[in-house]
Design an enzyme around this catalytic site. Structure first.
Site, PDB file in Angstrom:
ATOM      1  N   CYS A 218      -1.647  -5.148  -1.307  1.00  0.00           N
ATOM      2  CA  CYS A 218      -2.967  -4.913  -1.879  1.00  0.00           C
ATOM      3  C   CYS A 218      -3.465  -5.929  -2.811  1.00  0.00           C
ATOM      4  CB  CYS A 218      -2.694  -3.757  -2.884  1.00  0.00           C
ATOM      5  SG  CYS A 218      -4.362  -3.232  -3.571  1.00  0.00           S
TER       6      CYS A 218
ATOM      7  N   CYS B 107     -10.608   0.833   2.211  1.00  0.00           N
ATOM      8  CA  CYS B 107      -9.322   1.131   1.611  1.00  0.00           C
ATOM      9  C   CYS B 107      -9.001   2.590   1.954  1.00  0.00           C
ATOM     10  CB  CYS B 107      -9.255   0.774   0.209  1.00  0.00           C
ATOM     11  SG  CYS B 107      -8.287   1.451  -0.836  1.00  0.00           S
TER      12      CYS B 107
ATOM     13  N   CYS C 128      -0.132   4.338   0.780  1.00  0.00           N
ATOM     14  CA  CYS C 128      -0.623   5.190   1.494  1.00  0.00           C
ATOM     15  C   CYS C 128      -0.361   4.939   3.071  1.00  0.00           C
ATOM     16  CB  CYS C 128      -2.166   5.541   1.308  1.00  0.00           C
ATOM     17  SG  CYS C 128      -2.492   6.050  -0.258  1.00  0.00           S
TER      18      CYS C 128
ATOM     19  N   CYS D 247      -5.200  -5.247   0.773  1.00  0.00           N
ATOM     20  CA  CYS D 247      -4.789  -5.331   2.116  1.00  0.00           C
ATOM     21  C   CYS D 247      -5.913  -5.983   3.045  1.00  0.00           C
ATOM     22  CB  CYS D 247      -4.350  -4.062   2.843  1.00  0.00           C
ATOM     23  SG  CYS D 247      -5.906  -3.113   3.017  1.00  0.00           S
TER      24      CYS D 247
ATOM     25  N   CYS E 225       0.677  -1.166  -0.084  1.00  0.00           N
ATOM     26  CA  CYS E 225       0.053   0.037  -0.192  1.00  0.00           C
ATOM     27  C   CYS E 225       0.893   1.439  -0.032  1.00  0.00           C
ATOM     28  CB  CYS E 225      -0.851   0.086   1.123  1.00  0.00           C
ATOM     29  SG  CYS E 225      -1.937   1.409   1.303  1.00  0.00           S
TER      30      CYS E 225
END
Lengths: 122, 105
Positions: free
Chosen positions: A78, A89, A61, A80, A59
């Site tokens: 991902c 998400c 982010c 996740c 991920c």
């Protein structure tokens, strides 16, 4: 020059695979891409970058102390665990239709991703 | 517009600031960071002189990000007198951010 070209082709292949994954997974989970397509584009690009560098689409982010260790732990690869279990998400790639940021698309044009990639390449 | 802060300037710009500081922890490949960036810029204009607003790229500045336990990105953190006093995680609406900020003015 030859190796640079090969790398580029490999980059594009991974990017293409991530784009297909995102589209298929959105359809399978009844989730939608963000109404702002550059959000979707940048996340797909980030996933492809991690896939290329680390071997798994970690991920983009999250901040990690140790990316290699996280890839092995697999929790944030991902899709996740929060996404698989609860459709959460926080990267806003897969958005449930009740969310105000959800658009009406489960596909994204490659041009959109390329546009964002070029705007970030500086 | 929010200025950039780095691992090396963090102490001087954020911790030693006379006024409260809002720090936007972001990363280049993070979608929601793109949503929150314009909100952060608006806040910077609106509270000019009252609050310092800066952004920190967590990819390029992992030390500060790790020190403050940043996990989910974007994370918006408020510092006052060198201490972290509040934080908001994710792409939040402007009202959420300004309400959080108001508590510390």
């Amino acid at each position: 020059m030859t190796s640079a070209n090969t790398d580029k082709t490999q980059d594009d292949k991974v990017l293409d695979a991530m784009k297909s994954f995102a589209e298929t997974y959105a359809k399978r989970t009844d989730t939608y891409f963000c109404s702002e397509p550059s959000v979707t584009a940048v996340v797909i690009e980030g996933l492809a970058k991690h896939k290329q560098e680390l071997g798994a689409p970690l991920c983009p982010c999250r901040h990690y102390e140790d990316k290699e260790a996280e890839v092995k732990a697999a929790y944030w690869n991902c899709p996740c665990v929060p996404m698989r279990e609860r459709k959460e998400c926080h990267c806003m790639l897969f958005i449930t239709p009740d969310n105000e940021f959800a658009g009406d698309k489960q596909d994204i044009a490659m041009e959109e991703i390329i546009k964002v990639r070029e705007s970030l390449a500086s | 517009m929010a200025d950039s802060v780095t691992d090396s300037t963090f102490k001087e710009v954020v911790l030693d600031s006379e006024i409260p500081v809002l720090v936007d922890f972001w990363a280049p490949w993070c979608g929601p960071c793109r949503m929150v960036a314009p909100v952060v810029d608006e806040i910077a204009d609106q509270y000019e002189g009252q609050v310092k607003v800066v952004k920190l790229n967590t990819d390029e500045n992992p030390n500060v990000a790790s020190q403050y336990g940043i996990r989910s990105i974007p994370t918006l953190m408020i510092f006052k007198g060198g201490q972290r006093v509040d934080m908001v995680v994710g792409a939040v609406p402007k009202t959420t951010l300004s309400n959080t900020l108001e508590k510390h003015l």
